[in-house]
Write an enzyme that holds these catalytic residues in place. Structure first.
Site, PDB file in Angstrom:
ATOM      1  N   GLY A  59     -13.204  -6.215   4.838  1.00  0.00           N
ATOM      2  CA  GLY A  59     -12.032  -6.989   4.434  1.00  0.00           C
ATOM      3  C   GLY A  59     -11.646  -7.955   5.543  1.00  0.00           C
ATOM      4  O   GLY A  59     -11.913  -7.696   6.724  1.00  0.00           O
ATOM      5  N   ALA A  60     -11.015  -9.073   5.164  1.00  0.00           N
ATOM      6  CA  ALA A  60     -10.639 -10.078   6.157  1.00  0.00           C
ATOM      7  C   ALA A  60      -9.229 -10.616   5.901  1.00  0.00           C
ATOM      8  O   ALA A  60      -8.929 -11.756   6.234  1.00  0.00           O
ATOM      9  CB  ALA A  60     -11.651 -11.225   6.155  1.00  0.00           C
ATOM     10  N   GLY A  61      -8.367  -9.781   5.348  1.00  0.00           N
ATOM     11  CA  GLY A  61      -6.995 -10.182   5.077  1.00  0.00           C
ATOM     12  C   GLY A  61      -6.066  -9.904   6.244  1.00  0.00           C
ATOM     13  O   GLY A  61      -6.495  -9.690   7.382  1.00  0.00           O
ATOM     14  N   LYS A  62      -4.764  -9.883   5.943  1.00  0.00           N
ATOM     15  CA  LYS A  62      -3.757  -9.681   6.990  1.00  0.00           C
ATOM     16  C   LYS A  62      -3.910  -8.326   7.672  1.00  0.00           C
ATOM     17  O   LYS A  62      -3.783  -8.215   8.894  1.00  0.00           O
ATOM     18  CB  LYS A  62      -2.357  -9.807   6.391  1.00  0.00           C
ATOM     19  CG  LYS A  62      -2.002 -11.199   5.909  1.00  0.00           C
ATOM     20  CD  LYS A  62      -0.606 -11.226   5.311  1.00  0.00           C
ATOM     21  CE  LYS A  62      -0.261 -12.615   4.797  1.00  0.00           C
ATOM     22  NZ  LYS A  62       1.084 -12.633   4.151  1.00  0.00           N
ATOM     23  N   MET A  63      -4.152  -7.278   6.867  1.00  0.00           N
ATOM     24  CA  MET A  63      -4.294  -5.941   7.451  1.00  0.00           C
ATOM     25  C   MET A  63      -5.501  -5.884   8.382  1.00  0.00           C
ATOM     26  O   MET A  63      -5.452  -5.254   9.442  1.00  0.00           O
ATOM     27  CB  MET A  63      -4.433  -4.905   6.341  1.00  0.00           C
ATOM     28  CG  MET A  63      -3.241  -4.834   5.396  1.00  0.00           C
ATOM     29  SD  MET A  63      -1.836  -3.978   6.124  1.00  0.00           S
ATOM     30  CE  MET A  63      -2.246  -2.294   5.736  1.00  0.00           C
TER      31      MET A  63
ATOM     32  N   CYS B 275       0.818  -1.212   0.000  1.00  0.00           N
ATOM     33  CA  CYS B 275       0.000   0.000   0.000  1.00  0.00           C
ATOM     34  C   CYS B 275       0.851   1.261   0.000  1.00  0.00           C
ATOM     35  O   CYS B 275       0.388   2.327  -0.388  1.00  0.00           O
ATOM     36  CB  CYS B 275      -0.956   0.009   1.191  1.00  0.00           C
ATOM     37  SG  CYS B 275      -0.131  -0.034   2.791  1.00  0.00           S
TER      38      CYS B 275
ATOM     39  N   ARG C 178       4.268   1.337  -1.260  1.00  0.00           N
ATOM     40  CA  ARG C 178       5.397   1.358  -2.186  1.00  0.00           C
ATOM     41  C   ARG C 178       5.197   0.379  -3.338  1.00  0.00           C
ATOM     42  O   ARG C 178       4.516  -0.648  -3.197  1.00  0.00           O
ATOM     43  CB  ARG C 178       6.702   1.021  -1.470  1.00  0.00           C
ATOM     44  CG  ARG C 178       6.849  -0.421  -1.016  1.00  0.00           C
ATOM     45  CD  ARG C 178       8.144  -0.674  -0.262  1.00  0.00           C
ATOM     46  NE  ARG C 178       8.147   0.043   1.000  1.00  0.00           N
ATOM     47  CZ  ARG C 178       8.937   1.069   1.287  1.00  0.00           C
ATOM     48  NH1 ARG C 178       9.822   1.494   0.386  1.00  0.00           N
ATOM     49  NH2 ARG C 178       8.868   1.677   2.455  1.00  0.00           N
TER      50      ARG C 178
ATOM     51  N   GLN D 149       6.503  -9.078   3.468  1.00  0.00           N
ATOM     52  CA  GLN D 149       6.236  -8.702   2.078  1.00  0.00           C
ATOM     53  C   GLN D 149       7.488  -8.883   1.205  1.00  0.00           C
ATOM     54  O   GLN D 149       7.386  -9.249   0.030  1.00  0.00           O
ATOM     55  CB  GLN D 149       5.720  -7.263   2.027  1.00  0.00           C
ATOM     56  CG  GLN D 149       4.315  -7.144   2.617  1.00  0.00           C
ATOM     57  CD  GLN D 149       3.926  -5.718   2.974  1.00  0.00           C
ATOM     58  OE1 GLN D 149       4.777  -4.856   3.187  1.00  0.00           O
ATOM     59  NE2 GLN D 149       2.632  -5.452   3.048  1.00  0.00           N
TER      60      GLN D 149
ATOM     61  N   SER E   8       9.983   2.484   6.056  1.00  0.00           N
ATOM     62  CA  SER E   8       8.528   2.394   6.122  1.00  0.00           C
ATOM     63  C   SER E   8       7.914   3.677   6.655  1.00  0.00           C
ATOM     64  O   SER E   8       8.569   4.479   7.324  1.00  0.00           O
ATOM     65  CB  SER E   8       8.108   1.223   7.018  1.00  0.00           C
ATOM     66  OG  SER E   8       8.528   0.000   6.474  1.00  0.00           O
TER      67      SER E   8
END
Length: 465
Positions: A224-228, A85, A87, A155, A144
């Protein structure tokens, strides 16, 4: 008889090494690593606003096609892509830095259908040692948005995995990515830079807490249900939030997320109920892989009463929330760029740890550079080994013919092993010393000496004609 055979073979090897003028090598391929350059072309939260980053972002399902397209360019040998998100960085090994960089920018423009003048000024370009150090800093979380962020290391690992899976990563980038991952792990093990708010998700939750003060009293929806999203839930629970809904297209993914927090009362909702859930929420976080906005002014107007307000935190790139929602008086919207103020509060306390980490990264960069410089010796070593091996085979054939077919057939394997052993032992020390030599000029002088003594340059030139 065996003693005579040994004498003939050793005598032939020594004479051949001293006097052999022509020995056509079996393999005339020249290894070009010493002529290769590593470059990175990219943009990040430091160089480009979110609207530019989202145009150029490469979602994971599109990485395979992107690697294949880049490798089709004539000057690009290896490719690895880091797309998050904050880079997009494309690492290449190229035989021409100028042409390779141009080909990457051409790819970015063609793929995104964006004119070059709209994004070129946002790009950064780093070569060789600078590109190496940059990747080390990225893996360690020093580049970061949130200094010391831990998610970026996973990542980088994923970029390495996909690069290998889709045949983009070769010898140089494989070694570089492994070294960067080692550096990132080392920094997190040997410093405390990973403590506190060290991800975009945690920074978003910190900003939400500043805005509403009491998260426990707030109704919160996460799209959403991802890693973030998992990290959002983790940080929200740590801050005392209790009323959290997870909205996702796949209920199975939502259930998998909920199982990671068995002691919390997460409400799981399908995407079809998104707008009604948002209408009943005080705070909404969006974190999906959608390429088009999920929320806009019209949708929010339809579910928000006049006296009801909502706070939106969009941590997705491309954005999940259209910029036109800011036209509504009862909506406050924040995207990843708005997190910079939260990050600034955490940065100062990590500066000392970042300085400690920088020393470690210098060491890791030097380790990679030593390995990379040693590749200069590969063509000389291969040429020397090829020449001596050719001499060995020719002299062995002569010796065996002189010894007679009966003896040769009976003892050929033993004599073959004997001559290979002699060659390997003779070459071992020169090769080890050549690879271990860290002084560039001394190493190059040693290579020139070997080429002169064994007439290697003449052979290489004749092999190309």
């Amino acid at each position: 008889m065996a003693g005579i055979a040994l004498g003939i073979i050793v005598h032939g090897l020594l004479l051949g090494a001293m006097n052999h003028e022509q020995c056509p090598a079996d393999d005339q391929r020249k290894i070009k690593q010493e002529h290769m350059n590593i470059a990175v072309v990219g943009l990040s939260h430091k160089t480009a606003p979110v609207e530019v980053r989202e145009k150029l972002s490469i979602p994971e399902p599109q990485i395979e096609g992107a690697i294949a397209a880049l490798k089709n360019y004539p000057n690009i040998e290896e490719v690895a892509i880091i797309s998050t998100c904050n880079r997009l960085e494309i690492y290449i090994v190229t035989n021409s830095a100028q042409q390779g960089v141009w080909e990457v920018t051409q790819f970015l423009g063609d793929r995104s259908q964006t004119p070059g003048h709209q994004f070129r000024r946002h790009l950064f370009i780093l070569l060789r040692e600078d590109a190496v150090m940059h990747l080390m800093r990225v893996a360690a979380g020093l580049d970061s948005l949130v200094l010391g962020e831990g998610q970026i290391l996973s990542q980088v690992k994923q970029a390495h995995k996909l690069g290998q899976q889709y045949k983009g990563v070769g010898r140089l980038l494989n070694r570089l990515l492994k070294q960067a991952i080692t550096a990132g792990k080392r920094v997190r093990t040997e410093t405390n830079i990973g403590t506190g708010a060290v991800s975009i998700s945690s920074a978003a939750v910190e900003l939400a807490q500043v805005k509403v003060e009491n998260l426990a009293a707030s109704k919160i929806a996460i799209v959403g249900a991802g890693k973030m999203s998992r990290l959002l839930v983790q940080h929200l629970l740590a801050k005392g939030a209790t009323q959290i809904s997870i909205i996702n297209r796949s209920m199975q993914r939502a259930e998998e997320l909920a199982r990671q927090f068995p002691n919390s009362q997460l409400q799981l909702l399908p995407l079809s109920e998104m707008m009604s859930a948002i209408g009943a929420s005080d705070i909404v976080f969006t974190s999906t892989g959608a390429t088009q906005p999920l929320l806009n002014r019209a949708k929010l107007e339809a579910v928000l009463d006049g006296d009801r307000s909502v706070m939106l935190f969009d941590i997705s790139v491309p954005r999940n929330v259209d910029a036109d929602v800011n036209q509504l008086n009862n909506v406050q919207a924040f995207n990843v760029d708005d997190l910079k103020a939260v990050v600034a509060q955490n940065t100062e306390s990590r500066r000392q740890m970042a300085q400690e980490a920088a020393v470690m990264l210098e060491e890791e960069c030097e380790a990679f550079e030593v390995w990379w410089r040693s590749l200069e010796t590969v063509p000389t070593i291969n040429s020397l080994r090829s020449k001596v091996e050719t001499i060995r085979e020719q002299e062995l054939e002569k010796a065996l013919s002189r010894l007679g077919s009966e003896f040769a057939e009976k003892h050929q394997e033993v004599i073959e092993a004997l001559t290979r052993g002699i060659v390997n032992k003779i070459l071992h020390d020169p090769m080890v010393q050549l690879r271990a030599q860290q002084d560039i000029e001394a190493r190059r002088h040693a290579m020139e000496t070997l080429k002169t003594l064994f007439n290697l340059e003449t052979e290489a030139i004749s092999g190309q004609t």
